[in-house]
Design a protein around this motif. Structure first.
Motif, PDB file in Angstrom:
ATOM      1  N   CYS A   1       4.142  41.142  18.180  1.00  0.00           N
ATOM      2  CA  CYS A   1       4.125  40.566  16.838  1.00  0.00           C
ATOM      3  C   CYS A   1       2.857  40.981  16.087  1.00  0.00           C
ATOM      4  N   ILE A   2       1.726  40.950  16.756  1.00  0.00           N
ATOM      5  CA  ILE A   2       0.469  41.374  16.120  1.00  0.00           C
ATOM      6  C   ILE A   2       0.594  42.814  15.634  1.00  0.00           C
ATOM      7  N   ASP A   3       1.274  43.653  16.407  1.00  0.00           N
ATOM      8  CA  ASP A   3       1.450  45.065  16.056  1.00  0.00           C
ATOM      9  C   ASP A   3       2.599  45.294  15.066  1.00  0.00           C
ATOM     10  N   ASP A   4       3.172  44.197  14.530  1.00  0.00           N
ATOM     11  CA  ASP A   4       4.286  44.264  13.567  1.00  0.00           C
ATOM     12  C   ASP A   4       5.501  45.007  14.112  1.00  0.00           C
ATOM     13  N   LYS A   5       5.732  44.869  15.419  1.00  0.00           N
ATOM     14  CA  LYS A   5       6.887  45.525  16.027  1.00  0.00           C
ATOM     15  C   LYS A   5       8.059  44.568  16.203  1.00  0.00           C
ATOM     16  N   GLN A   6       7.761  43.322  16.612  1.00  0.00           N
ATOM     17  CA  GLN A   6       8.836  42.364  16.848  1.00  0.00           C
ATOM     18  C   GLN A   6       8.236  40.975  16.956  1.00  0.00           C
ATOM     19  N   CYS A   7       8.649  40.081  16.058  1.00  0.00           N
ATOM     20  CA  CYS A   7       8.104  38.722  16.044  1.00  0.00           C
ATOM     21  C   CYS A   7       9.163  37.669  16.346  1.00  0.00           C
ATOM     22  N   LEU A   8      10.309  38.077  16.858  1.00  0.00           N
ATOM     23  CA  LEU A   8      11.397  37.131  17.097  1.00  0.00           C
ATOM     24  C   LEU A   8      11.003  36.037  18.076  1.00  0.00           C
ATOM     25  N   SER A   9      10.467  36.398  19.228  1.00  0.00           N
ATOM     26  CA  SER A   9      10.105  35.393  20.234  1.00  0.00           C
ATOM     27  C   SER A   9       9.046  34.442  19.708  1.00  0.00           C
ATOM     28  N   LEU A  10       8.022  34.993  19.086  1.00  0.00           N
ATOM     29  CA  LEU A  10       6.971  34.155  18.527  1.00  0.00           C
ATOM     30  C   LEU A  10       7.553  33.244  17.450  1.00  0.00           C
ATOM     31  N   GLY A  11       8.398  33.782  16.598  1.00  0.00           N
ATOM     32  CA  GLY A  11       9.003  32.995  15.535  1.00  0.00           C
ATOM     33  C   GLY A  11       9.844  31.842  16.048  1.00  0.00           C
ATOM     34  N   ILE A  12      10.623  32.104  17.082  1.00  0.00           N
ATOM     35  CA  ILE A  12      11.456  31.046  17.671  1.00  0.00           C
ATOM     36  C   ILE A  12      10.583  29.942  18.248  1.00  0.00           C
ATOM     37  N   GLU A  13       9.557  30.307  19.001  1.00  0.00           N
ATOM     38  CA  GLU A  13       8.671  29.312  19.621  1.00  0.00           C
ATOM     39  C   GLU A  13       7.965  28.454  18.568  1.00  0.00           C
ATOM     40  N   ILE A  14       7.429  29.079  17.542  1.00  0.00           N
ATOM     41  CA  ILE A  14       6.699  28.339  16.512  1.00  0.00           C
ATOM     42  C   ILE A  14       7.647  27.481  15.686  1.00  0.00           C
ATOM     43  N   THR A  15       8.838  27.973  15.396  1.00  0.00           N
ATOM     44  CA  THR A  15       9.828  27.179  14.670  1.00  0.00           C
ATOM     45  C   THR A  15      10.207  25.934  15.466  1.00  0.00           C
ATOM     46  N   GLN A  16      10.443  26.087  16.760  1.00  0.00           N
ATOM     47  CA  GLN A  16      10.770  24.930  17.595  1.00  0.00           C
ATOM     48  C   GLN A  16       9.619  23.939  17.648  1.00  0.00           C
ATOM     49  N   LEU A  17       8.406  24.442  17.747  1.00  0.00           N
ATOM     50  CA  LEU A  17       7.228  23.574  17.776  1.00  0.00           C
ATOM     51  C   LEU A  17       7.109  22.805  16.465  1.00  0.00           C
ATOM     52  N   LYS A  18       7.248  23.499  15.346  1.00  0.00           N
ATOM     53  CA  LYS A  18       7.153  22.869  14.027  1.00  0.00           C
ATOM     54  C   LYS A  18       8.262  21.835  13.850  1.00  0.00           C
ATOM     55  N   ASP A  19       9.488  22.175  14.214  1.00  0.00           N
ATOM     56  CA  ASP A  19      10.605  21.238  14.079  1.00  0.00           C
ATOM     57  C   ASP A  19      10.402  20.004  14.950  1.00  0.00           C
ATOM     58  N   SER A  20       9.888  20.194  16.160  1.00  0.00           N
ATOM     59  CA  SER A  20       9.657  19.071  17.073  1.00  0.00           C
ATOM     60  C   SER A  20       8.601  18.123  16.529  1.00  0.00           C
ATOM     61  N   ILE A  21       7.517  18.664  16.009  1.00  0.00           N
ATOM     62  CA  ILE A  21       6.455  17.782  15.492  1.00  0.00           C
ATOM     63  C   ILE A  21       6.925  17.082  14.221  1.00  0.00           C
ATOM     64  N   ASP A  22       7.776  17.732  13.427  1.00  0.00           N
ATOM     65  CA  ASP A  22       8.309  17.100  12.220  1.00  0.00           C
ATOM     66  C   ASP A  22       9.228  15.931  12.566  1.00  0.00           C
ATOM     67  N   ARG A  23       9.902  15.983  13.700  1.00  0.00           N
ATOM     68  CA  ARG A  23      10.836  14.924  14.118  1.00  0.00           C
ATOM     69  C   ARG A  23      10.153  13.764  14.832  1.00  0.00           C
ATOM     70  N   MET A  24       8.892  13.938  15.212  1.00  0.00           N
ATOM     71  CA  MET A  24       8.203  12.873  15.940  1.00  0.00           C
ATOM     72  C   MET A  24       7.984  11.670  15.022  1.00  0.00           C
ATOM     73  N   PRO A  25       8.159  10.463  15.563  1.00  0.00           N
ATOM     74  CA  PRO A  25       7.987   9.263  14.731  1.00  0.00           C
ATOM     75  C   PRO A  25       6.525   9.068  14.319  1.00  0.00           C
ATOM     76  N   GLU A  26       6.352   8.421  13.190  1.00  0.00           N
ATOM     77  CA  GLU A  26       5.000   8.074  12.706  1.00  0.00           C
ATOM     78  C   GLU A  26       4.427   6.962  13.587  1.00  0.00           C
ATOM     79  N   TYR A  27       3.118   6.943  13.716  1.00  0.00           N
ATOM     80  CA  TYR A  27       2.470   5.876  14.495  1.00  0.00           C
ATOM     81  C   TYR A  27       2.006   4.780  13.599  1.00  0.00           C
TER      82      TYR A  27
END
Length: 84
Positions: free
Chosen positions: A58-84
């Motif tokens: 991904c850093i070399d601008d060759k393929q960012c699919l794996s990184l994109g999937i991981e970060i999207t899942q992380l972002k979606d998971s934190i967005d779904r977490m309940p407020e404290y």
């Protein structure tokens, strides 16, 4: 590749995530030879791990699919977490 480069690449792909060192942390874990990406929002923190090869592609601008999937899942998971 260093953590600043990876952090900035993630921010480039996901500009709404925040600033490196505040909302987004990236560190290399020598024990498992992977990059640890932490997303912090509203006092909540979640982590994911990226394979070194996937991060380098991904850093070399060759393929960012794996990184994109991981970060999207992380972002979606934190967005779904309940407020404290």
């Amino acid at each position: 590749m260093n953590k600043e480069e990876l952090c900035e690449k993630i921010r480039k792909i996901y500009p709404g995530i925040g600033r490196c060192g505040i909302d987004l942390n990236v560190n290399y874990d020598d024990k498992i030879n992977q990059w640890c990406v932490s997303l912090i929002r509203d006092g909540k923190e979640l982590k994911t791990y990226l394979e070194t090869g996937d991060a380098e592609l991904c850093i070399d601008d060759k393929q960012c699919l794996s990184l994109g999937i991981e970060i999207t899942q992380l972002k979606d998971s934190i967005d779904r977490m309940p407020e404290y």
